[in-house]
Design an enzyme around this catalytic site. Structure first.
Site, mmCIF file in Angstrom:
data_model
loop_
_atom_site.group_PDB
_atom_site.id
_atom_site.type_symbol
_atom_site.label_atom_id
_atom_site.label_comp_id
_atom_site.label_asym_id
_atom_site.label_seq_id
_atom_site.Cartn_x
_atom_site.Cartn_y
_atom_site.Cartn_z
ATOM 1 N N ASN A 112 0.992 -1.004 0.184
ATOM 2 C CA ASN A 112 -0.525 -0.447 -0.016
ATOM 3 C C ASN A 112 0.721 1.968 -0.270
ATOM 4 O O ASN A 112 2.126 1.171 0.584
ATOM 5 C CB ASN A 112 -0.889 -0.193 1.526
ATOM 6 C CG ASN A 112 -0.041 -0.041 2.710
ATOM 7 O OD1 ASN A 112 0.128 1.361 2.717
ATOM 8 N ND2 ASN A 112 -0.289 -1.051 3.276
ATOM 9 N N CYS A 172 -3.313 -4.845 -6.081
ATOM 10 C CA CYS A 172 -3.424 -6.394 -6.129
ATOM 11 C C CYS A 172 -4.704 -6.557 -5.704
ATOM 12 O O CYS A 172 -6.057 -7.781 -6.480
ATOM 13 C CB CYS A 172 -2.697 -6.870 -5.323
ATOM 14 S SG CYS A 172 -1.307 -7.022 -6.014
#
Ligand SMILES: [Zn+2]
Lengths: 262, 67
Positions: free
Chosen positions: A141, A199
């Site tokens: 992230n 993802c």
């Protein structure tokens, strides 16, 4: 932690590492440097679990693995170090156990927690006195990536960062030798950057993650061996299989790295 | 007008157009990209000060954070 004794390479080391020792860029002195290296890997998901395997296998002496996540079923298509029996267990712990079983001489430490601004100092402190220290950003992230960048810049630690989502991967390396020209991650993507892909929301194919993790491990070895000191952003398109390369440029007004030059 | 390339596609832009103006004209969110001009990154706060020249190759790299 066990550790490989210092000194010259054993006969078994010469056999085990023969294919990399054949490279003049590695040779015995380079292998000694890998034995002496300490790499902190932040994130043991798709990128970290593979980069860790390559670095351990190359003879890197010390690895510290950091990840607060547990292994989930949806990880298995790309996180090949883990298997069905590992579901629900901490990634950092399972990775440490498996790497230790495969590489007896490796000194391993693991932390089952998420890297953040509060624990950065504690987690990175062991690197500060090491001559061949390196951080790998394998996180998933943007916020954590900014924190890893900031922590490395503040401590003047070299950073090899890879990322991947959807059909795109990115890789760059920040090192003291190229940092005055390259700037940092915040110079490249300031904190207010809006992200379109991760993802978990846009998907990814396992081998695309593997490509980026392999490149990250390769860049880490190249850096430790003085083969290449970074300063470029490498972008991989997993559809066309094309790579693009762009020279990183320091932002003189960057709030993260400009204090280094003031 | 002068001719440049944006993400590999030819594009006509006004002479002296800034990098920021090109993105604005294309309705591209400036906070969503890193900008590469002739294979070198340009920090975001420089975009309004750098003017396009004929033949420039511009690439937009969106941030990728997954792992
Ligand atoms: Zn910076």
């Amino acid at each position: 932690m066990t550790q490989r004794p210092p000194g010259s390479l054993s006969d078994r080391d010469f056999m085990r590492y023969s294919r990399q020792l054949l490279l003049p860029e590695v040779s015995e002195s380079g292998q000694q440097r890998l034995f002496a290296a300490h790499i902190v890997i932040i994130g043991l998901g798709g990128l970290g679990q593979l980069a860790a395997q390559y670095l351990a296998a190359a003879g890197v002496g010390r690895l510290t693995l950091i990840d607060g996540d547990r292994i989930e079923l949806s990880n298995l298509p790309r996180q090949l170090l883990y298997c069905e029996a590992d579901l629900g267990l901490f990634k950092a712990e399972v990775a440490a156990n498996k790497l230790q079983a495969a590489h007896g001489g490796l000194a391993l430490r693991h932390h089952c927690l998420a890297f953040d601004a509060d624990n950065a100092g504690h987690l990175l402190a062991p690197l500060l006195a090491e001559p061949h220290a390196l951080v790998l950003d394998c996180t998933d992230n943007f916020l954590t990536r900014q924190r890893v960048n900031q922590a490395c810049i503040e401590r003047r630690l070299s950073l090899v960062s890879a990322s991947v989502a959807h059909f795109q991967g990115q890789l760059f390396c920040l090192d003291g030798r190229s940092l005055a020209a390259s700037g940092c991650y915040h110079c490249l993507f300031p904190a207010d950057t809006r992200l379109s892909q991760s993802c978990s929301t846009s998907g990814v194919l396992g081998p695309a993650v593997g490509v980026m993790a392999s490149m990250q491990a390769l860049q880490a070895l190249n850096l430790l061996l003085d083969i290449n000191d970074g300063g470029y952003l490498h972008r991989f398109d997993a559809k066309s299989l094309h790579w693009q390369h762009a020279k990183l440029t320091r932002d003189p007004d960057c709030p993260v790295c400009s204090p280094l030059w003031s | 007008m002068i001719s440049i390339q944006l993400n590999g596609e030819p594009l006509a832009v006004p002479e002296h157009a800034s990098l920021a103006a090109v993105l604005h004209e294309r309705r591209l969110d400036p906070n969503a990209f890193a900008l590469v001009l002739n294979a070198e990154l340009v920090p975001r706060n420089r975009w309004q000060h750098i003017r396009c020249r004929a033949g420039d190759k511009l690439e937009l790299f969106s941030a990728v954070a997954g792992g």
